[in-house]
Design a protein around this motif. Structure first.
Motif: not given
Ligand SMILES: [Zn+2]
Length: 312
Positions: A171-190, A200-207
């Motif tokens: 999946x491609x994630x455009x991302x912006x300056x505001x955090x956006x949840x892109x994945x969830x499975x049970x108690x896990x979210x990214x 370079x197109x780059x993302x930071x991730x929160x798990x």
């Protein structure tokens, strides 16, 4: 005389073996992240240079002895993945910060290894969109495993209609300056934000997992959404790729220690781990720590391959 020499030699060999055993013992301990609760394991603590004798960027998030999230897969990290005791079959998701070689070079090796595991569930892979210089995530995965991919002999793991034991789901994630949840499975979210890493197109991730928040800066000069994403994080893994005073291209790509300290302080992160250590920052740990300590009062640790950080 010769027997004395022999004894001396025997003692020395004995000490050497004991030393090796101690080192191996410490290493074995460093490898184990299969404990109760949430933990981050550093598979690769280095940058692109092989001379740093570290695997390139890669991290695992463990929960109760199960590896659930893989962030990046730089060169050398596939071997560390095996050493960690993790299995691809257990992963919920793979997240890429960007597609520089030192963040993605071992992806194909990991996928090939999974061939011998018993994975049945689809494996989602999230990463940035592309531009003229870099592929989008769907393109990156397709370049390996698509019908015309370099490793098209494994195309059944990607191409719809072909019969594989499981499918990669990029999946491609455009991302912006505001955090956006892109994945969830049970108690896990990214969740992701867009960060600046030169062109370079780059993302930071929160798990988020088991009530804990872990943030991976990826490579960035500190501009973009990292601070907002890291707000209140229990653990921030930041990349120590350049020393204080870096200028030019280095500074456009990476954050110096002062910026890492500023972001950690303003985001009130509880613990800071420094990784992506390179020849230009290795040996400068005191200076790095001092620059960070001027701004951030929390605990700071320098990562080594296979280190396991409990997230409490
Ligand atoms: Zn990098």
């Amino acid at each position: 005389m010769s027997s004395l020499f022999q004894e001396d030699r025997t003692v020395r060999v004995g000490i050497l073996l004991l030393g090796c055993a101690l080192i191996l013992g410490a290493r074995a301990e460093a490898q184990s992240c299969r404990t109760k609760g949430v933990a981050v394991q550093v598979l690769g603590s280095g940058g692109p240079e092989l001379e740093d004798k570290r695997a390139s960027s890669s991290y695992l998030v463990w929960e109760d002895g199960r590896a659930r999230v893989l962030v990046d897969a730089g060169g050398g990290s596939a071997l560390r993945f095996g050493e960690s005791g993790a299995q691809i079959a257990q992963l919920d998701v793979i997240l890429f910060t960007h597609f520089h070689v030192d963040h993605s070079g071992d992806f194909a090796a990991l996928v090939k290894s999974s061939w011998f595991e018993d994975r049945k569930m689809a494996l989602p892979v999230y990463g940035p969109e592309g531009n003229d210089f870099m592929p989008a995530t769907t393109e990156f995965v397709g370049d390996f495993f698509g019908e015309r991919g370099a490793y098209r002999y494994l195309s059944e793991l990607l191409v719809p209609g072909e019969e594989g034991s499981y499918k990669l789901q990029p999946h491609n994630v455009a991302g912006s300056a505001k955090p956006m949840e892109v994945f969830r499975s049970g108690d896990l979210a990214a969740s992701a934000v867009r960060v600046v890493h030169g062109g370079v197109p780059a993302l930071a991730w929160r798990v988020e997992l088991g009530g804990r928040k872990i943030v991976f800066s990826g490579d960035t000069n500190g501009e973009g959404g990292l601070k907002g994403l890291a707000a209140g994080a229990d653990l921030l893994v930041a990349h120590n790729a350049v020393p204080e005073g870096a200028e030019g291209v280095e500074r456009r790509l990476h954050m110096p220690p002062s910026v890492i300290g500023e972001i950690a302080a303003e985001a009130h992160v509880k613990q800071l781990v420094l990784s992506h250590r390179m020849l230009r920052t290795l040996g400068k740990e005191n200076q790095t720590q001092a620059e960070i300590a001027k701004r951030y009062e929390g605990p700071v640790e320098f990562a080594n391959d296979l280190d396991c950080f409990a997230v409490r």
